[in-house]
Write a protein that holds these residues in place. Structure first.
Motif, PDB file in Angstrom:
ATOM      1  N   LEU A  70       0.827  -1.200   0.000  1.00 19.81           N
ATOM      2  CA  LEU A  70       0.000   0.000   0.000  1.00 19.81           C
ATOM      3  C   LEU A  70       0.870   1.262   0.000  1.00 19.81           C
ATOM      4  O   LEU A  70       0.648   2.194  -0.776  1.00 19.81           O
ATOM      5  CB  LEU A  70      -0.939  -0.012   1.215  1.00 19.81           C
ATOM      6  N   LEU A  71       1.883   1.287   0.850  1.00 20.83           N
ATOM      7  CA  LEU A  71       2.777   2.450   0.924  1.00 20.83           C
ATOM      8  C   LEU A  71       3.545   2.666  -0.375  1.00 20.83           C
ATOM      9  O   LEU A  71       3.755   3.811  -0.800  1.00 20.83           O
ATOM     10  CB  LEU A  71       3.742   2.310   2.099  1.00 20.83           C
ATOM     11  N   ARG A  72       3.986   1.581  -1.015  1.00 20.60           N
ATOM     12  CA  ARG A  72       4.687   1.710  -2.309  1.00 20.60           C
ATOM     13  C   ARG A  72       3.789   2.401  -3.325  1.00 20.60           C
ATOM     14  O   ARG A  72       4.215   3.316  -4.041  1.00 20.60           O
ATOM     15  CB  ARG A  72       5.098   0.332  -2.840  1.00 20.60           C
ATOM     16  N   THR A  85     -10.666  -2.192   3.011  1.00 18.70           N
ATOM     17  CA  THR A  85      -9.432  -2.609   3.689  1.00 18.70           C
ATOM     18  C   THR A  85      -8.334  -1.584   3.444  1.00 18.70           C
ATOM     19  O   THR A  85      -7.613  -1.193   4.365  1.00 18.70           O
ATOM     20  CB  THR A  85      -8.972  -3.991   3.177  1.00 18.70           C
ATOM     21  N   CYS A  86      -8.217  -1.167   2.194  1.00 21.79           N
ATOM     22  CA  CYS A  86      -7.215  -0.166   1.823  1.00 21.79           C
ATOM     23  C   CYS A  86      -7.425   1.112   2.631  1.00 21.79           C
ATOM     24  O   CYS A  86      -6.474   1.670   3.185  1.00 21.79           O
ATOM     25  CB  CYS A  86      -7.315   0.120   0.323  1.00 21.79           C
ATOM     26  N   ARG A  90      -4.470  -1.059  -7.210  1.00 27.07           N
ATOM     27  CA  ARG A  90      -3.022  -1.195  -7.447  1.00 27.07           C
ATOM     28  C   ARG A  90      -2.311  -1.935  -6.317  1.00 27.07           C
ATOM     29  O   ARG A  90      -1.309  -2.594  -6.536  1.00 27.07           O
ATOM     30  CB  ARG A  90      -2.402   0.175  -7.655  1.00 27.07           C
ATOM     31  N   ALA A  91      -2.839  -1.795  -5.093  1.00 27.67           N
ATOM     32  CA  ALA A  91      -2.244  -2.481  -3.943  1.00 27.67           C
ATOM     33  C   ALA A  91      -2.781  -3.903  -3.784  1.00 27.67           C
ATOM     34  O   ALA A  91      -2.308  -4.652  -2.941  1.00 27.67           O
ATOM     35  CB  ALA A  91      -2.494  -1.683  -2.661  1.00 27.67           C
ATOM     36  N   ALA A 132       4.081   6.386  -4.730  1.00 22.93           N
ATOM     37  CA  ALA A 132       4.246   6.545  -6.172  1.00 22.93           C
ATOM     38  C   ALA A 132       3.279   7.603  -6.713  1.00 22.93           C
ATOM     39  O   ALA A 132       3.621   8.360  -7.620  1.00 22.93           O
ATOM     40  CB  ALA A 132       4.027   5.217  -6.887  1.00 22.93           C
ATOM     41  N   ASP A 133       2.059   7.662  -6.128  1.00 24.06           N
ATOM     42  CA  ASP A 133       1.076   8.651  -6.561  1.00 24.06           C
ATOM     43  C   ASP A 133       0.042   8.872  -5.457  1.00 24.06           C
ATOM     44  O   ASP A 133      -0.991   8.207  -5.422  1.00 24.06           O
ATOM     45  CB  ASP A 133       0.379   8.203  -7.847  1.00 24.06           C
ATOM     46  N   PRO A 134       0.308   9.811  -4.537  1.00 20.64           N
ATOM     47  CA  PRO A 134      -0.632  10.048  -3.436  1.00 20.64           C
ATOM     48  C   PRO A 134      -1.931  10.722  -3.866  1.00 20.64           C
ATOM     49  O   PRO A 134      -2.851  10.844  -3.065  1.00 20.64           O
ATOM     50  CB  PRO A 134       0.159  10.933  -2.472  1.00 20.64           C
ATOM     51  N   THR A 135      -2.040  11.141  -5.129  1.00 24.17           N
ATOM     52  CA  THR A 135      -3.256  11.809  -5.591  1.00 24.17           C
ATOM     53  C   THR A 135      -4.293  10.844  -6.140  1.00 24.17           C
ATOM     54  O   THR A 135      -5.408  11.256  -6.414  1.00 24.17           O
ATOM     55  CB  THR A 135      -2.925  12.853  -6.681  1.00 24.17           C
TER      56      THR A 135
END
Length: 152
Positions: free
Chosen positions: A10-12, A35-36, A28-29, A16-19
């Motif tokens: 999730l952090l990766r 859950t995310c 993507r995670a 990579a794109d916090p927006t």
């Protein structure tokens, strides 16, 4: 705080794109949106994720000079650190302040439009900082690597 493989994934994706939307991030995670979202909130509440910032290219705004100033303070003066840091924070062109243990006490990263502007900042704002025992200026030629991303 302990993080597991799902948190790392999730952090990766997040760094990579916090927006991206929560739905995109979850996809993507490789996890459900709920859950995310819960994991993201937990990571924020625990301080692992401190927030989002806009990265502005100061060169695009006309600042073409960056100088790194290494400063050694007069350690015989009580509170010299606090006094100098407070005054350095008030200089708009100082974009970063770091403290160190050793011969160098502080490093200031200073930006300027050009060398004339830097000379003005240096003479009028930097040299007037109190309690400086030694100062060394390093002109940045190129930035080879600059990243806030962690190897997760």
């Amino acid at each position: 705080m302990q993080i597991d493989d799902q948190d790392r994934r999730l952090l990766r994706q997040y760094q990579a794109d916090p927006t991206q939307s929560a739905t995109e991030l979850a996809e993507r995670a490789g996890m459900a949106r709920a859950t995310c979202w819960r994991r993201l909130e937990r990571l924020q509440e625990s301080g692992v994720i401190k927030g989002q910032t806009a990265v502005i290219d100061w060169r695009a705004l006309g600042y073409g000079v960056e100088v790194s100033l290494r400063i050694s303070l007069d350690k015989t003066v009580q509170n010299a650190f606090d006094i100098v840091m407070a005054k350095a924070r008030d200089i708009p062109e100082v974009v970063e302040i770091q403290t160190f243990l050793g011969r160098v006490d502080l490093r200031l990263s200073v930006i300027a439009r050009d060398m004339g502007h830097y000379q003005e900042i240096y003479r009028e704002r930097i040299l007037t900082l109190p309690h400086i025992a030694d100062l060394e200026a390093l002109m940045q030629i190129a930035s080879i690597k600059s990243s806030e991303s962690l190897p997760l």
